[in-house]
Scaffold this active site. Structure first.
Site, PDB file in Angstrom:
ATOM      1  N   SER A 131      44.410  33.136  39.870  1.00  0.00           N
ATOM      2  CA  SER A 131      44.739  32.519  38.586  1.00  0.00           C
ATOM      3  C   SER A 131      43.869  33.156  37.503  1.00  0.00           C
ATOM      4  O   SER A 131      42.689  33.447  37.740  1.00  0.00           O
ATOM      5  CB  SER A 131      44.511  31.010  38.660  1.00  0.00           C
ATOM      6  OG  SER A 131      45.025  30.408  37.492  1.00  0.00           O
ATOM      7  N   GLU A 132      44.449  33.366  36.325  1.00  0.00           N
ATOM      8  CA  GLU A 132      43.778  34.124  35.259  1.00  0.00           C
ATOM      9  C   GLU A 132      42.400  33.582  34.913  1.00  0.00           C
ATOM     10  O   GLU A 132      41.526  34.315  34.453  1.00  0.00           O
ATOM     11  CB  GLU A 132      44.613  34.095  33.965  1.00  0.00           C
ATOM     12  CG  GLU A 132      45.941  34.774  34.043  1.00  0.00           C
ATOM     13  CD  GLU A 132      47.056  33.797  34.380  1.00  0.00           C
ATOM     14  OE1 GLU A 132      47.026  33.225  35.495  1.00  0.00           O
ATOM     15  OE2 GLU A 132      47.944  33.611  33.538  1.00  0.00           O
ATOM     16  N   ASN A 133      42.226  32.261  35.065  1.00  0.00           N
ATOM     17  CA  ASN A 133      40.971  31.646  34.646  1.00  0.00           C
ATOM     18  C   ASN A 133      39.857  31.792  35.678  1.00  0.00           C
ATOM     19  O   ASN A 133      38.996  30.931  35.792  1.00  0.00           O
ATOM     20  CB  ASN A 133      41.191  30.167  34.285  1.00  0.00           C
ATOM     21  CG  ASN A 133      41.795  29.355  35.411  1.00  0.00           C
ATOM     22  OD1 ASN A 133      42.629  29.866  36.158  1.00  0.00           O
ATOM     23  ND2 ASN A 133      41.391  28.116  35.548  1.00  0.00           N
ATOM     24  N   GLY A 134      39.880  32.900  36.426  1.00  0.00           N
ATOM     25  CA  GLY A 134      38.750  33.225  37.285  1.00  0.00           C
ATOM     26  C   GLY A 134      38.770  32.560  38.639  1.00  0.00           C
ATOM     27  O   GLY A 134      37.709  32.311  39.226  1.00  0.00           O
TER      28      GLY A 134
ATOM     29  N   SER B 227      38.078  38.482  35.895  1.00  0.00           N
ATOM     30  CA  SER B 227      39.385  38.038  36.381  1.00  0.00           C
ATOM     31  C   SER B 227      40.500  38.942  35.850  1.00  0.00           C
ATOM     32  O   SER B 227      41.414  39.327  36.588  1.00  0.00           O
ATOM     33  CB  SER B 227      39.626  36.595  35.944  1.00  0.00           C
ATOM     34  OG  SER B 227      40.877  36.149  36.401  1.00  0.00           O
TER      35      SER B 227
END
Lengths: 221, 227, 221, 227
Positions: A55-58, A97
């Site tokens: 997921s993009e948020n790390g 990320s």
């Protein structure tokens, strides 16, 4: 383009679309699932076929949604839904990320879209050139960066317009990026020839499908 | 089940081609994947380009690889060492090409390759020999030069802990170039002092996530020495 | 330039040079010390004046050298000497470590040098344009990136040539970077006027110092 | 003794000037320094440029700051939210400028500012509206656009743990933009759930080292919610 009269057919449900895409993801792939229907794909990958969801948020190595009494308030995905972490998962900061995304390390990204063109162009972030405040999020990074981009979307808009087009009328997310499309009517590869139909909803014929599709369709060679 | 842990050096080195660009981590002998370098010597690939902070010392490891005539070109910041005889002999004889890169530019070029940045503007080297032939640009009143991403075909990495998904941690100053070599390389090979069960490494403490790692070999060699 | 006859004077020892530089570093600064004499500076910063020492190889918050039986084999500095870590120290990878340097986060770097010019140019990595295999290491990153660059070096070469020059004859490490120079004969600021003498070795006069210096010297305004 | 821990919100916010560029971390309300935003509202600086992934929701926090007319310009990737009424009203009325940036480009521009990279070439946005007016370049057969570093005058950060040297850790997905906001800002202000003794945080586990941090305020607010 309005549909011609056709025999009865049964479109794929959203769950079936997600299921079909899930079946095509081999073990070991690193996969980012876009907000919306694509997120459902992870529900259809069995835990013993290890696919690593990003997921993009790390967050790398997400598991399914938590039970309501097991929510961890700091553990969300890019859609801001609570998720869980599998053994082997890891956290990182946003630039790291997106290094995974932009550096070409994701095997696959699956996004929703407004339109996909037969040259692989995707439009999924704004529905007009003059959108008051369009929200792009990580879509352009994902579309440009992942090794493969698949799209999961309805075949047509609510008023019957084909979303598989010869040229996107909406602002592009990325040119020439889409490799495969899963719709409620068909699964299609984007090739040098354009859209190639890999499978169709039960009861639907190639001509029925073409009638509902603005872009020209091809049968596998 | 994903299992990046391999059982032999031959399996670790499989598929490295002649002419590869090899990113070699380590700073001195700390965090340097000595066993993998020996494995590469054994494996046989030649005509290599090696990017590494140093250019080898003595007659082992990278120096040995060079001595065997397997390195066409070296990209490094500091070719001097306590015993640089192999490199210097080859270099003076015109048998090896050298590209000197400031240490920070070397690390940043690898990080850029891993992050999808194809080139970047930096102030390091402006007004020096390093800037000759490079694009200059003034941005907000300061001059910068354009440096290119440095991708590896193969990355050689030494970790402290690894699991079967390829998650890594490093020990103290043993981290150095390892994470950037891992992210910049198409095929990242790791020797690790310890193998952990999946989930044993705290998700908040993973330094290099498995997405940047292809194969892990357990090499519990003990302490670095001899830098 | 040979020295003229002068009264007896006592040059600063290397330890005294390091001590003078150390005295000028305030608490709270983040400082990188180059290989060689500059490394000695940390010996003269008392532990209760907290100065945070950085090493290029991803070490922030270094303490003094360890006792021989307390060596940690993975804990070295950029000079590849064993060091210790203070409480509050941290490790990072090389790109993050050089972000500290190149991003302007270090308050000070102290390097050795072959030559410093009165416009602040520094030459410290190669002694000829055709050096067979010059080793630059992190010197250019540090010289270009730190907020302040000081140089600690002998005032003259072994054969009496001034190392404070009007123009560096050796390849530059960075142009216009040096702010202050500590030599065995004097402490000098690099200003718009050129070298300004802040202090001299005991018994040395300004004229004596100028006689040993190729670059023109100035007294403080 | 270095002590970056301050005792009051007023001390934390001291010196923030009108016209500042503020880098605001957080993703939704996770890892978002809500107390510091309230402190900024109280402090009074105006004519701000705010860079943040989102553009606020409801009528609190960033949305409140905008509603008070203190934000001239917002740089973000995703101005939509569950309740974006404040932003949308201001934007339609032409009372706030918007710069939309792909999320990865936003993070990378901050990281670049912290790392001394003044500009970099990326493939994200090529062939889209984002590329209009930007320099294009083909490198190794692919087209890239040039993006500029994004520096903050002030960075607002939420940490899980902090010590008096300003070393930080983050909790799970609370890390997000925090480390890049910290490294990219001239004045980095942190609210931390926990204050640790110096040395309590393992040197191998520090995520943002104190060199990127100026002031730390202890704000043990509990769980994020309301995204």
């Amino acid at each position: 383009m309005s549909a011609t009269a056709t025999a009865a057919f049964k479109p794929f449900s959203r769950a079936e679309m997600a299921q079909r895409a899930a079946a095509d993801i081999p073990e070991g792939w690193y996969v980012n699932l876009g907000i919306g229907i694509p997120t459902m794909i992870s529900d259809y990958v069995p835990m013993d076929r290890e696919v690593i969801f990003h997921s993009e948020n790390g967050v790398l190595g997400m598991g399914p949604a938590p039970a309501k009494d097991k929510i961890e308030p700091w553990l969300i995905n890019a859609g801001k839904q609570y998720v869980t972490m599998r053994a082997g998962g890891s956290f990182c900061h946003h630039a790291d990320s997106f290094s995974m995304i932009r550096g070409g390390h994701l095997d696959l990204c699956v996004l929703g879209a407004f339109q996909v063109a037969d040259n692989g162009d995707i439009a999924n972030w704004a529905t007009s050139e003059n959108d008051t405040a369009p929200a792009v999020g990580g879509a352009m990074d994902l579309a440009a960066g992942a090794k493969r981009l698949w799209v999961l979307m309805e075949h047509t808009t609510k008023d019957g317009q084909s979303k598989l087009v010869t040229k996107c009328s909406y602002p592009l997310t990325a040119p020439g990026a889409v490799k495969r499309v899963y719709t409620n009517l068909a699964t299609l590869d984007v090739t040098d020839r354009g859209f190639v139909v890999l499978g169709m909803a039960p009861g639907l014929s190639f001509d029925d499908l073409q009638a509902r599709t603005e872009a020209k369709l091809h049968l596998p060679a | 089940m994903i299992n990046k842990i391999v059982q032999s050096m031959a399996d670790t080195m499989a598929g490295i081609k002649d002419g590869s660009v090899v990113l070699l981590a380590g700073f001195g002998s700390v965090g340097q994947p000595n066993a993998l370098i020996d494995g590469l010597i054994e494996q046989g690939a030649t005509n290599l380009t090696v990017a590494c902070n140093n250019a080898g010392a003595g007659h082992t490891g990278l120096a040995r690889l060079m001595e065997l005539g397997r390195v066409r070109r070296i990209i490094c910041s500091f070719p001097r060492s306590s015993d640089p005889v192999v490199f210097e002999t080859l270099y003076r004889a015109g048998k090896i090409e050298l590209e000197i890169v400031p240490q920070g530019t070397l690390a940043e070029r690898m990080r850029a390759a891993g992050a999808g940045v194809s080139a970047f503007f930096t102030a390091t080297g402006v007004g020096t020999k390093m800037a000759v032939g490079k694009e200059h640009r003034e941005i907000d009143g300061r001059t910068y030069i354009l440096e290119q991403a440095l991708k590896g075909d193969v990355g050689l990495v030494e970790a402290w802990e690894a699991d079967r998904w390829g998650n890594l941690t490093f020990k103290q100053a043993g981290r150095n170039f390892n994470p950037v070599c891992a992210m910049a390389s198409a095929l990242t090979l790791v020797q690790s002092q310890h193998i952990r069960e999946l989930g044993e490494i705290d998700p908040d403490h993973v330094v290099t996530p498995g997405i940047f790692v292809d194969r892990v070999l357990h090499v519990p060699y003990g302490d670095p020495s001899g830098f």
